[in-house]
Design a protein around this motif. Sequence first.
Motif, PDB file in Angstrom:
ATOM      1  N   ALA A  85       0.931  -1.423   0.091  1.00  0.00           N
ATOM      2  CA  ALA A  85       0.048   0.017   0.109  1.00  0.00           C
ATOM      3  C   ALA A  85       1.007   1.198   0.119  1.00  0.00           C
ATOM      4  CB  ALA A  85      -0.893   0.038   1.111  1.00  0.00           C
ATOM      5  N   ARG A  86       0.147   2.205  -0.379  1.00  0.00           N
ATOM      6  CA  ARG A  86       0.738   3.631  -0.429  1.00  0.00           C
ATOM      7  C   ARG A  86      -0.523   4.458   0.235  1.00  0.00           C
ATOM      8  NH1 ARG A  86       5.642   6.350  -0.412  1.00  0.00           N
ATOM      9  NH2 ARG A  86       6.219   5.478  -2.403  1.00  0.00           N
ATOM     10  N   LEU A  87      -0.379   4.688   1.441  1.00  0.00           N
ATOM     11  CA  LEU A  87      -1.543   5.428   1.846  1.00  0.00           C
ATOM     12  C   LEU A  87      -1.122   7.292   2.312  1.00  0.00           C
ATOM     13  CD1 LEU A  87      -2.066   2.890   4.939  1.00  0.00           C
ATOM     14  CD2 LEU A  87      -2.864   3.136   2.484  1.00  0.00           C
ATOM     15  N   LEU A  88      -2.053   8.053   2.041  1.00  0.00           N
ATOM     16  CA  LEU A  88      -1.524   9.270   1.903  1.00  0.00           C
ATOM     17  C   LEU A  88      -2.594  10.317   2.692  1.00  0.00           C
ATOM     18  CD1 LEU A  88      -1.064   9.865  -1.714  1.00  0.00           C
ATOM     19  CD2 LEU A  88       0.642   9.426  -0.287  1.00  0.00           C
ATOM     20  N   ASP A  89      -2.341  11.342   3.170  1.00  0.00           N
ATOM     21  CA  ASP A  89      -3.166  12.232   4.107  1.00  0.00           C
ATOM     22  C   ASP A  89      -3.810  13.420   3.119  1.00  0.00           C
ATOM     23  OD1 ASP A  89      -4.106  13.976   5.982  1.00  0.00           O
ATOM     24  OD2 ASP A  89      -2.216  14.412   6.771  1.00  0.00           O
ATOM     25  N   THR A  90      -4.883  13.320   3.106  1.00  0.00           N
ATOM     26  CA  THR A  90      -5.770  14.352   2.356  1.00  0.00           C
ATOM     27  C   THR A  90      -5.800  15.662   3.053  1.00  0.00           C
ATOM     28  OG1 THR A  90      -7.954  13.738   3.204  1.00  0.00           O
ATOM     29  CG2 THR A  90      -7.018  12.331   1.427  1.00  0.00           C
ATOM     30  N   CYS A  91      -5.617  15.687   4.429  1.00  0.00           N
ATOM     31  CA  CYS A  91      -5.646  16.940   5.235  1.00  0.00           C
ATOM     32  C   CYS A  91      -7.120  17.510   5.178  1.00  0.00           C
ATOM     33  CB  CYS A  91      -4.748  18.052   4.860  1.00  0.00           C
ATOM     34  SG  CYS A  91      -3.116  17.429   5.436  1.00  0.00           S
ATOM     35  N   SER A  92      -8.066  16.665   4.742  1.00  0.00           N
ATOM     36  CA  SER A  92      -9.503  16.857   4.859  1.00  0.00           C
ATOM     37  C   SER A  92      -9.831  18.232   3.627  1.00  0.00           C
ATOM     38  CB  SER A  92      -9.867  17.514   5.965  1.00  0.00           C
ATOM     39  OG  SER A  92      -9.973  16.477   7.032  1.00  0.00           O
ATOM     40  N   SER A 139     -12.695  10.028   2.127  1.00  0.00           N
ATOM     41  CA  SER A 139     -13.708  10.128   3.054  1.00  0.00           C
ATOM     42  C   SER A 139     -14.721  11.151   2.704  1.00  0.00           C
ATOM     43  CB  SER A 139     -12.878  10.524   4.513  1.00  0.00           C
ATOM     44  OG  SER A 139     -13.902  10.578   5.543  1.00  0.00           O
ATOM     45  N   ALA A 140     -14.444  12.409   2.849  1.00  0.00           N
ATOM     46  CA  ALA A 140     -15.385  13.532   2.302  1.00  0.00           C
ATOM     47  C   ALA A 140     -15.797  13.385   0.700  1.00  0.00           C
ATOM     48  CB  ALA A 140     -14.931  14.999   2.809  1.00  0.00           C
ATOM     49  N   SER A 141     -17.172  13.569   0.726  1.00  0.00           N
ATOM     50  CA  SER A 141     -17.530  13.576  -1.016  1.00  0.00           C
ATOM     51  C   SER A 141     -16.596  14.566  -1.928  1.00  0.00           C
ATOM     52  CB  SER A 141     -19.003  13.874  -0.867  1.00  0.00           C
ATOM     53  OG  SER A 141     -19.808  12.912  -0.329  1.00  0.00           O
ATOM     54  N   SER A 142     -16.306  15.664  -1.318  1.00  0.00           N
ATOM     55  CA  SER A 142     -15.946  16.686  -2.077  1.00  0.00           C
ATOM     56  C   SER A 142     -14.502  16.315  -2.593  1.00  0.00           C
ATOM     57  CB  SER A 142     -15.924  18.080  -1.198  1.00  0.00           C
ATOM     58  OG  SER A 142     -15.220  17.949  -0.006  1.00  0.00           O
ATOM     59  N   VAL A 143     -13.913  15.592  -1.527  1.00  0.00           N
ATOM     60  CA  VAL A 143     -12.471  14.965  -1.877  1.00  0.00           C
ATOM     61  C   VAL A 143     -12.560  13.641  -2.700  1.00  0.00           C
ATOM     62  CG1 VAL A 143     -10.446  13.894  -1.016  1.00  0.00           C
ATOM     63  CG2 VAL A 143     -11.513  15.816   0.475  1.00  0.00           C
ATOM     64  N   SER A 144     -13.740  12.995  -2.783  1.00  0.00           N
ATOM     65  CA  SER A 144     -13.581  11.876  -3.660  1.00  0.00           C
ATOM     66  C   SER A 144     -14.009  12.172  -5.104  1.00  0.00           C
ATOM     67  CB  SER A 144     -14.690  10.932  -3.037  1.00  0.00           C
ATOM     68  OG  SER A 144     -14.362  10.249  -2.085  1.00  0.00           O
ATOM     69  N   VAL A 145     -14.786  13.509  -5.234  1.00  0.00           N
ATOM     70  CA  VAL A 145     -15.124  14.210  -6.290  1.00  0.00           C
ATOM     71  C   VAL A 145     -13.933  14.358  -7.080  1.00  0.00           C
ATOM     72  CG1 VAL A 145     -16.368  16.079  -7.520  1.00  0.00           C
ATOM     73  CG2 VAL A 145     -17.582  14.512  -5.945  1.00  0.00           C
ATOM     74  N   MET A 146     -13.159  15.427  -6.547  1.00  0.00           N
ATOM     75  CA  MET A 146     -11.851  15.930  -6.990  1.00  0.00           C
ATOM     76  C   MET A 146     -10.822  14.801  -7.402  1.00  0.00           C
ATOM     77  SD  MET A 146     -10.672  18.846  -7.470  1.00  0.00           S
ATOM     78  CE  MET A 146     -10.824  20.111  -6.322  1.00  0.00           C
ATOM     79  N   VAL A 147     -10.443  13.862  -6.583  1.00  0.00           N
ATOM     80  CA  VAL A 147      -9.947  12.770  -6.725  1.00  0.00           C
ATOM     81  C   VAL A 147     -10.199  11.892  -8.053  1.00  0.00           C
ATOM     82  CG1 VAL A 147      -8.795  10.623  -5.902  1.00  0.00           C
ATOM     83  CG2 VAL A 147      -8.731  12.624  -4.481  1.00  0.00           C
ATOM     84  N   ALA A 148     -11.473  11.635  -7.969  1.00  0.00           N
ATOM     85  CA  ALA A 148     -12.210  10.559  -9.026  1.00  0.00           C
ATOM     86  C   ALA A 148     -12.012  11.389 -10.417  1.00  0.00           C
ATOM     87  CB  ALA A 148     -13.652  10.380  -8.614  1.00  0.00           C
ATOM     88  N   ASN A 149     -11.800  12.501 -10.581  1.00  0.00           N
ATOM     89  CA  ASN A 149     -12.008  13.199 -11.824  1.00  0.00           C
ATOM     90  C   ASN A 149     -10.400  12.833 -12.317  1.00  0.00           C
ATOM     91  OD1 ASN A 149     -14.231  14.379 -12.454  1.00  0.00           O
ATOM     92  ND2 ASN A 149     -13.838  15.780 -10.750  1.00  0.00           N
ATOM     93  N   GLN A 158     -11.663   3.013  -7.730  1.00  0.00           N
ATOM     94  CA  GLN A 158     -11.520   3.728  -6.558  1.00  0.00           C
ATOM     95  C   GLN A 158     -12.900   3.393  -5.564  1.00  0.00           C
ATOM     96  OE1 GLN A 158     -12.125   7.856  -6.912  1.00  0.00           O
ATOM     97  NE2 GLN A 158     -12.271   8.302  -4.720  1.00  0.00           N
ATOM     98  N   ILE A 159     -12.664   2.860  -4.387  1.00  0.00           N
ATOM     99  CA  ILE A 159     -13.664   2.600  -3.594  1.00  0.00           C
ATOM    100  C   ILE A 159     -13.599   3.422  -2.246  1.00  0.00           C
ATOM    101  CG2 ILE A 159     -14.647   0.611  -2.396  1.00  0.00           C
ATOM    102  CD1 ILE A 159     -13.310  -1.430  -4.126  1.00  0.00           C
ATOM    103  N   SER A 160     -14.818   4.069  -2.223  1.00  0.00           N
ATOM    104  CA  SER A 160     -14.922   4.697  -0.947  1.00  0.00           C
ATOM    105  C   SER A 160     -15.558   4.292   0.361  1.00  0.00           C
ATOM    106  CB  SER A 160     -15.526   6.393  -1.316  1.00  0.00           C
ATOM    107  OG  SER A 160     -15.671   6.866  -0.151  1.00  0.00           O
ATOM    108  N   TYR A 161     -15.125   4.588   1.476  1.00  0.00           N
ATOM    109  CA  TYR A 161     -15.518   3.988   2.590  1.00  0.00           C
ATOM    110  C   TYR A 161     -16.581   5.082   3.431  1.00  0.00           C
ATOM    111  CZ  TYR A 161     -11.386   6.818   4.003  1.00  0.00           C
ATOM    112  OH  TYR A 161     -10.574   7.514   4.277  1.00  0.00           O
ATOM    113  N   ALA A 162     -16.676   6.254   2.750  1.00  0.00           N
ATOM    114  CA  ALA A 162     -17.401   7.253   3.409  1.00  0.00           C
ATOM    115  C   ALA A 162     -18.397   8.466   2.763  1.00  0.00           C
ATOM    116  CB  ALA A 162     -16.612   7.891   4.651  1.00  0.00           C
ATOM    117  N   SER A 163     -17.794   8.548   1.299  1.00  0.00           N
ATOM    118  CA  SER A 163     -18.607   9.508   0.525  1.00  0.00           C
ATOM    119  C   SER A 163     -19.736   8.829   0.110  1.00  0.00           C
ATOM    120  CB  SER A 163     -17.592   9.731  -0.815  1.00  0.00           C
ATOM    121  OG  SER A 163     -16.253  10.200  -0.284  1.00  0.00           O
ATOM    122  N   THR A 164     -20.732   9.693   0.521  1.00  0.00           N
ATOM    123  CA  THR A 164     -22.136   9.412   0.183  1.00  0.00           C
ATOM    124  C   THR A 164     -23.026  10.515  -0.679  1.00  0.00           C
ATOM    125  OG1 THR A 164     -22.790  10.677   2.154  1.00  0.00           O
ATOM    126  CG2 THR A 164     -22.629   8.549   2.400  1.00  0.00           C
TER     127      THR A 164
END
Length: 529
Positions: A85-92, A139-149, A158-164
């Motif tokens: 794994a490579r785990l990174l911090d999004t800093c929200s 985690s946050a939907s706004s972050v998942s939207v940005m990253v998914a693009n 990509q599989i999210s555990y919290a973005s709804t």
Amino acid sequence: MALPLLLACLWAAAAQEPYAPHSIRLEGDITLGGLFPVHGEGPPGAGPCGDIKRKNGIHRLEAMLYALDQINSDPELLPNVSLGARLLDTCSRDTHALEQSLTFVQALIQRDPSDVRCTSGEAPLFVKPERVLGVVGASASSVSVMVANILRLFQIPQISYASTAPELSDDRRYDFFSRVVPPDSFQAQAMVQIVKALGWNYVSTLASEGNYGAEGADSFTQAARESGGLCVAQSLKIPKEHTSGDFDKIVKQLLTTPNARGIVLFANDEDIRQILAAVKRANQVGHFLWVGSDSWGSKLNPLSVYEKVAEGAITILPKRATIEGFDTYFTSRTLENNRRNVWFAEYWEENFNCKLTITGSKKEETDRKCTGQERIGKDSQYEQEGKVQFVIDAVYAMAHALHNMNKDLCPDYTGLCPAMEQAGGKKLLKYIRNVSFNGSAGTPVMFNKNGDAPGRYDIFQYQITNRTNPGYHLIGQWVDDLQLNHYCLKRMSLKNSHSTLTFLLSDKIRNWLQDNSVQSCHLTSSELC
């Protein structure tokens, strides 16, 4: 080698990893990416990262490490193949997460070595970065939207555990995105049924600015319109940059429709706390009745000091369970046995309110020295964060998809065959969408054609004046349809009203057999998030 030549070649090698100077790297035959809000968002002008998030950040990140350990020790799942794994911090923060995520696509970017030369005139030797096959997060939907693009451009699932956010269900725009939590469109349907079951036909919505709040409120309004018999008086938004005065104005605005006492909330922790505080300042305790989304759930922190304002609130949460194996794992973590987590020392200082004798210690407000002998759960409070189950399920979904793909592409082959090593993200996505297994809580993990998990929710009521068991009480569930245990519902006395609000239950709910009802109305402390 001359110093300029050495510096030039070192620069070329360092350029392979410009976006992840502070990350967790675990070696493995296959590498998965992970995105977690290890830190909160930094204050304006102070950099992207703020304080460490002990539960939403560290618990969730450690849940992925725990899941990887379990999978790698399982002889039946991905035998002879190890997951790294490579785990990174999004800093929200969505923009910071986007920068960090460039780490995941480096191996897929074609480089032109002709642009770089060592002083000897020779081409530098590039160290090829690890190839990330799939990403768990964000985690946050706004972050998942940005990253998914960006991940979709390189066909990385990509599989999210919290973005709804419902927006992420759009398979044309987010075709490589999946999630193990249900989208808010399901939650909105459940909340509309709750409101109607309570006999209300006139409510207002209040949402935090951003993908989660705005889309959640919009989904509720749309579901209310489609179901009929329910009107939305006002749809108000809480600005991202706000003052306490903004909340006072919101309460004043809500009071302009006095018959719409039911307020449907899609708001973050701080906004929930601020709106409750504003209601108290306006001396309107008892005027409003709250229906809170999963961002409220069964949390206690946002209600601290304002419990009476929140009395009677009905909230919703995706069905979940406490994972005992994770509790055993996490409470046994120490500074000595958890050096793979580069943020664990910072967590240690914050968790035990002490200072380590290390360079860069961020604990300035205490002179108490850490001994290293402190223990989680004994020398500090410990309670498993609510999304741990979903992080574990997301990692296992990746593992099951990889297992099935490896089995099909590499029959009668030990480990990874060339076909598996060359397989692209598009093929992996197909296997992800077809997984079906019992997750860490024993409930099925699967995805629909849009990559969404099925909707399964528990419904709670906050009853602080309950003399027997003050706190959150489990009053029902929603699995495609609403089931409420009306014996557990507390009747609420409204301010400026001579009567008690009676929850008007439909015949279907009123006649719901006690045999099928929730056996206990009280949510135990171990279940609180």
